[in-house]
Design a protein around this motif. Structure first.
Motif, PDB file in Angstrom:
ATOM      1  N   LEU A 277       0.803  -1.219   0.000  1.00 33.47           N
ATOM      2  CA  LEU A 277       0.000   0.000   0.000  1.00 33.47           C
ATOM      3  C   LEU A 277       0.844   1.282   0.000  1.00 33.47           C
ATOM      4  CD1 LEU A 277      -3.030  -0.170  -0.224  1.00 33.47           C
ATOM      5  CD2 LEU A 277      -3.234   0.443   2.180  1.00 33.47           C
ATOM      6  N   PRO A 278       1.863   1.395   0.875  1.00 35.28           N
ATOM      7  CA  PRO A 278       2.682   2.614   0.821  1.00 35.28           C
ATOM      8  C   PRO A 278       3.342   2.826  -0.539  1.00 35.28           C
ATOM      9  CG  PRO A 278       3.088   1.420   2.861  1.00 35.28           C
ATOM     10  CD  PRO A 278       2.276   0.515   1.991  1.00 35.28           C
ATOM     11  N   THR A 279       3.838   1.730  -1.144  1.00 33.47           N
ATOM     12  CA  THR A 279       4.488   1.846  -2.452  1.00 33.47           C
ATOM     13  C   THR A 279       3.488   2.265  -3.523  1.00 33.47           C
ATOM     14  OG1 THR A 279       6.064   0.121  -1.827  1.00 33.47           O
ATOM     15  CG2 THR A 279       5.869   0.622  -4.164  1.00 33.47           C
ATOM     16  N   THR A 284       1.868   6.099  -7.423  1.00 34.14           N
ATOM     17  CA  THR A 284       0.700   6.590  -8.169  1.00 34.14           C
ATOM     18  C   THR A 284       0.404   8.055  -7.866  1.00 34.14           C
ATOM     19  OG1 THR A 284      -0.220   4.341  -7.974  1.00 34.14           O
ATOM     20  CG2 THR A 284      -1.695   6.072  -8.753  1.00 34.14           C
ATOM     21  N   TYR A 285       0.602   8.462  -6.604  1.00 32.90           N
ATOM     22  CA  TYR A 285       0.326   9.848  -6.199  1.00 32.90           C
ATOM     23  C   TYR A 285       1.531  10.386  -5.419  1.00 32.90           C
ATOM     24  CZ  TYR A 285      -4.345   8.055  -7.228  1.00 32.90           C
ATOM     25  OH  TYR A 285      -5.429   7.463  -7.841  1.00 32.90           O
ATOM     26  N   VAL A 292      -1.407  10.610   5.351  1.00 31.39           N
ATOM     27  CA  VAL A 292      -2.824  10.373   5.067  1.00 31.39           C
ATOM     28  C   VAL A 292      -3.059   8.903   4.739  1.00 31.39           C
ATOM     29  CG1 VAL A 292      -4.766  10.921   3.561  1.00 31.39           C
ATOM     30  CG2 VAL A 292      -3.194  12.736   4.282  1.00 31.39           C
ATOM     31  N   TYR A 293      -2.323   8.384   3.752  1.00 26.33           N
ATOM     32  CA  TYR A 293      -2.559   6.993   3.347  1.00 26.33           C
ATOM     33  C   TYR A 293      -1.878   5.981   4.280  1.00 26.33           C
ATOM     34  CZ  TYR A 293       1.900   7.786   0.810  1.00 26.33           C
ATOM     35  OH  TYR A 293       3.197   8.110   0.460  1.00 26.33           O
ATOM     36  N   ASN A 294      -0.960   6.433   5.115  1.00 27.68           N
ATOM     37  CA  ASN A 294      -0.353   5.529   6.095  1.00 27.68           C
ATOM     38  C   ASN A 294      -1.119   5.489   7.416  1.00 27.68           C
ATOM     39  OD1 ASN A 294       1.836   4.514   4.602  1.00 27.68           O
ATOM     40  ND2 ASN A 294       3.053   6.352   5.005  1.00 27.68           N
ATOM     41  N   VAL A 295      -2.078   6.394   7.576  1.00 25.62           N
ATOM     42  CA  VAL A 295      -2.817   6.480   8.836  1.00 25.62           C
ATOM     43  C   VAL A 295      -4.295   6.142   8.679  1.00 25.62           C
ATOM     44  CG1 VAL A 295      -3.637   8.085  10.614  1.00 25.62           C
ATOM     45  CG2 VAL A 295      -1.242   8.143   9.901  1.00 25.62           C
ATOM     46  N   LEU A 296      -4.962   6.755   7.709  1.00 21.84           N
ATOM     47  CA  LEU A 296      -6.415   6.640   7.588  1.00 21.84           C
ATOM     48  C   LEU A 296      -6.920   5.199   7.477  1.00 21.84           C
ATOM     49  CD1 LEU A 296      -9.045   8.234   7.466  1.00 21.84           C
ATOM     50  CD2 LEU A 296      -8.768   8.390   4.972  1.00 21.84           C
ATOM     51  N   PRO A 297      -6.351   4.351   6.603  1.00 21.07           N
ATOM     52  CA  PRO A 297      -6.887   2.980   6.503  1.00 21.07           C
ATOM     53  C   PRO A 297      -6.825   2.212   7.814  1.00 21.07           C
ATOM     54  CG  PRO A 297      -5.458   3.470   4.635  1.00 21.07           C
ATOM     55  CD  PRO A 297      -5.278   4.589   5.618  1.00 21.07           C
ATOM     56  N   TRP A 298      -5.747   2.385   8.553  1.00 21.83           N
ATOM     57  CA  TRP A 298      -5.558   1.605   9.778  1.00 21.83           C
ATOM     58  C   TRP A 298      -6.356   2.192  10.937  1.00 21.83           C
ATOM     59  CZ3 TRP A 298      -3.689  -2.340   7.519  1.00 21.83           C
ATOM     60  CH2 TRP A 298      -2.863  -2.179   6.413  1.00 21.83           C
ATOM     61  N   PHE A 350      -6.705  10.700  -6.072  1.00 20.59           N
ATOM     62  CA  PHE A 350      -6.127  10.288  -4.794  1.00 20.59           C
ATOM     63  C   PHE A 350      -7.212  10.065  -3.744  1.00 20.59           C
ATOM     64  CE2 PHE A 350      -4.502  11.679  -0.591  1.00 20.59           C
ATOM     65  CZ  PHE A 350      -3.647  10.611  -0.358  1.00 20.59           C
ATOM     66  N   THR A 351      -8.168  10.965  -3.669  1.00 26.39           N
ATOM     67  CA  THR A 351      -9.231  10.859  -2.666  1.00 26.39           C
ATOM     68  C   THR A 351     -10.035   9.580  -2.831  1.00 26.39           C
ATOM     69  OG1 THR A 351      -9.417  13.269  -2.542  1.00 26.39           O
ATOM     70  CG2 THR A 351     -11.262  11.974  -1.689  1.00 26.39           C
ATOM     71  N   ALA A 352     -10.436   9.281  -4.073  1.00 22.48           N
ATOM     72  CA  ALA A 352     -11.232   8.076  -4.333  1.00 22.48           C
ATOM     73  C   ALA A 352     -10.426   6.817  -4.024  1.00 22.48           C
ATOM     74  CB  ALA A 352     -11.698   8.065  -5.784  1.00 22.48           C
ATOM     75  N   SER A 353      -9.135   6.812  -4.383  1.00 19.41           N
ATOM     76  CA  SER A 353      -8.282   5.651  -4.118  1.00 19.41           C
ATOM     77  C   SER A 353      -8.111   5.424  -2.621  1.00 19.41           C
ATOM     78  CB  SER A 353      -6.917   5.829  -4.782  1.00 19.41           C
ATOM     79  OG  SER A 353      -7.032   5.897  -6.187  1.00 19.41           O
ATOM     80  N   VAL A 354      -7.896   6.503  -1.893  1.00 24.02           N
ATOM     81  CA  VAL A 354      -7.730   6.390  -0.442  1.00 24.02           C
ATOM     82  C   VAL A 354      -8.994   5.843   0.194  1.00 24.02           C
ATOM     83  CG1 VAL A 354      -7.516   7.718   1.691  1.00 24.02           C
ATOM     84  CG2 VAL A 354      -5.930   8.115  -0.163  1.00 24.02           C
ATOM     85  N   LEU A 355     -10.136   6.329  -0.221  1.00 24.12           N
ATOM     86  CA  LEU A 355     -11.397   5.859   0.362  1.00 24.12           C
ATOM     87  C   LEU A 355     -11.635   4.381   0.082  1.00 24.12           C
ATOM     88  CD1 LEU A 355     -13.797   8.871  -0.335  1.00 24.12           C
ATOM     89  CD2 LEU A 355     -12.885   8.131   1.873  1.00 24.12           C
ATOM     90  N   CYS A 356     -11.442   3.968  -1.169  1.00 24.48           N
ATOM     91  CA  CYS A 356     -11.664   2.557  -1.520  1.00 24.48           C
ATOM     92  C   CYS A 356     -10.728   1.637  -0.745  1.00 24.48           C
ATOM     93  CB  CYS A 356     -11.455   2.359  -3.025  1.00 24.48           C
ATOM     94  SG  CYS A 356     -12.793   3.021  -4.046  1.00 24.48           S
ATOM     95  N   LEU A 357      -9.452   1.989  -0.691  1.00 24.13           N
ATOM     96  CA  LEU A 357      -8.486   1.127  -0.008  1.00 24.13           C
ATOM     97  C   LEU A 357      -8.622   1.222   1.503  1.00 24.13           C
ATOM     98  CD1 LEU A 357      -5.454   1.630  -2.399  1.00 24.13           C
ATOM     99  CD2 LEU A 357      -6.827  -0.428  -2.073  1.00 24.13           C
TER     100      LEU A 357
END
Length: 443
Positions: A277-279, A284-285, A292-298, A350-357
């Protein structure tokens, strides 16, 4: 241990983790161990996430290829698979707390010394890639005993109706650890470099060892324990604890294989998300904020873990069968995750990808209330060993999936393909457990 009650008669007492038969925890002990095991899972995943978080920075410094970075990420699981069954056996035989204590010392110290080892061997004939792979294998081997030990502890000390929520709270520590490394680790990575991430995460593990040894174990072992019930004093019962696991009988049950395959499918997708996920977001972005992407999903996954455990235990207490609850939780998790992964592969923002994942990761939190608790249902006397075998199988497919994903990316450079393959695996796991899974004791 023998003492006298108010009538002057002798009464046998049992000390936790030193005898085969252990009383159920009282409320204060349950809360103490819930917090301790949750912290242990947090420390475990903080260390595990250190490499996926820093892999991009390390690749730039050491000029590793995509295949080499994939080998480093997957090498953790090479060691992780080797000690699963052994960890379950040792925990069922000698006590999970002792196994957790010594294994945590091992992986914490190895993580702390990883940057030093890389620096020491950098000028020698060994490549940095080889050294990193070797240390990750050893760290994985020490961490492999963790969850079988936790499963063994909970199956001994908790009645069936209390295990689901307890295990979900403990399991949420994994998400908290990923969250902590994702947020604090990202700040350390940006400000001080990748090595400090390893020092920070390993220190949390060392601190937990001190807490477990000097507070939990000493306090727990000094608490007077309720005497052994008369129906547990017979020689036949005492011998049954030391009996080997009836693997042949267990492997003849379709429910056992449904549990195994369902866990394998979930673990496959979980490790791909955890490792890549981080990669994915960095490539991609590249201008997106890492925290944001290292914190929100978890963060969302922690909530899903707790809510899923609470709802599952509430359903069991209200009279729903354990089988029905386990199946419903697992199928919901797998089908929802598959849908979010397919959507993520087609997102362009980026927003849509973050939400889906984020939602794909979040529904993984239901797994603690589903198959992760299932070994305690199907094999309550051998939960550690059965969990170890199940997790070993899942880990094998986990590192195969991580490495296979690196191959897909190296040949196609298409993240959507990775997500679609992973979604297919999740659907297969959900269907099989939904058809053949069980929450009843098989052995």
């Amino acid at each position: 241990m023998v003492s006298k009650d108010n009538t002057g008669q002798s009464k046998s007492f049992l000390i936790t983790e030193t005898k085969p038969y252990i009383k159920h925890w009282v409320r204060s002990e349950k809360i103490l161990w819930m917090g301790a095991l949750c912290w242990s899972c947090m420390a475990l995943y903080m260390v595990r996430m250190a490499m996926p978080l820093t892999i991009a920075a390390a690749v730039k410094e050491f000029q590793w290829t995509r295949t080499q970075s994939g080998a480093i990420l997957s090498s953790f699981f090479w060691g992780y698979t080797l000690t699963q069954v052994l960890g379950g056996y040792l925990s069922d035989r000698f006590g999970g707390a002792i196994v957790l204590l010594y294994s945590t010392i091992g992986w914490s110290l190895l993580t702390f010394w990883t940057p030093k080892l890389i620096s020491f061997f950098r000028g020698s004939g060994l490549t940095t890639h080889s050294v990193m792979v070797f240390t990750r294998v050893l760290i994985g081997a020490f961490q492999g005993v963790h969850f079988p030990s936790v499963s063994s502890i909970t199956s001994r000390h908790l009645p069936e109706k209390e295990r689901t929520f307890f295990f979900s709270i403990v399991g949420s520590g994994c998400n908290l650890g990923t969250l902590a490394t994702g947020y604090i680790g990202s700040l350390l990575l940006e400000g001080y470099g990748w090595t400090l991430v390893f020092y920070f995460t390993s220190t949390v593990g060392i601190t937990w060892v001190i807490f477990l040894h000097y507070y939990v174990l000493r306090r727990h072992l000094n608490v007077p324990v309720i005497g052994i019930p008369d129906n547990l004093k017979s020689d036949s019962v005492l011998r049954s604890h030391k009996a080997t696991v009836p693997w042949v009988k267990l492997m003849k049950q379709p429910a056992f294989w449904a549990m195994m395959i369902g866990h394998i499918c979930e673990t496959y997708s979980w490790h791909i998300l955890l490792s890549w996920l981080p990669t994915y977001f960095q490539e991609t972005y590249p201008t997106a904020k890492a925290w944001v992407y290292n914190v929100l999903p978890w963060l969302v996954c922690v909530l899903a873990n707790v809510v899923g455990g609470y709802v599952a235990e509430w359903c069991i207490c209200k009279g729903f069968s354990v089988t029905c609850v386990r199946k419903s939780v697992h199928m919901s998790s797998q089908f929802l995750k598959a849908g979010f992964l397919i959507l993520a592969g087609s997102m362009q923002s980026f927003t849509a990808s973050v939400l889906c994942l984020t939602f794909a990761v979040a529904v993984s939190g239901f797994h603690s209330s589903g198959i992760m608790s299932n070994p305690q249902d199907v094999a309550p006397r051998h939960a550690g060993a059965v969990f170890g075998l199940m997790n070993m199988a899942g880990s094998i497919l986990g590192f195969v999936g991580v490495y296979f994903s690196s191959y897909i990316l190296a040949t196609t450079n298409n993240w959507a393909t990775v997500f679609n393959v992973t979604a297919t695996v999740n659907v297969i796991g959900g269907l099989l457990f939904g058809c053949y899974g069980s929450g009843q004791a098989l052995i």
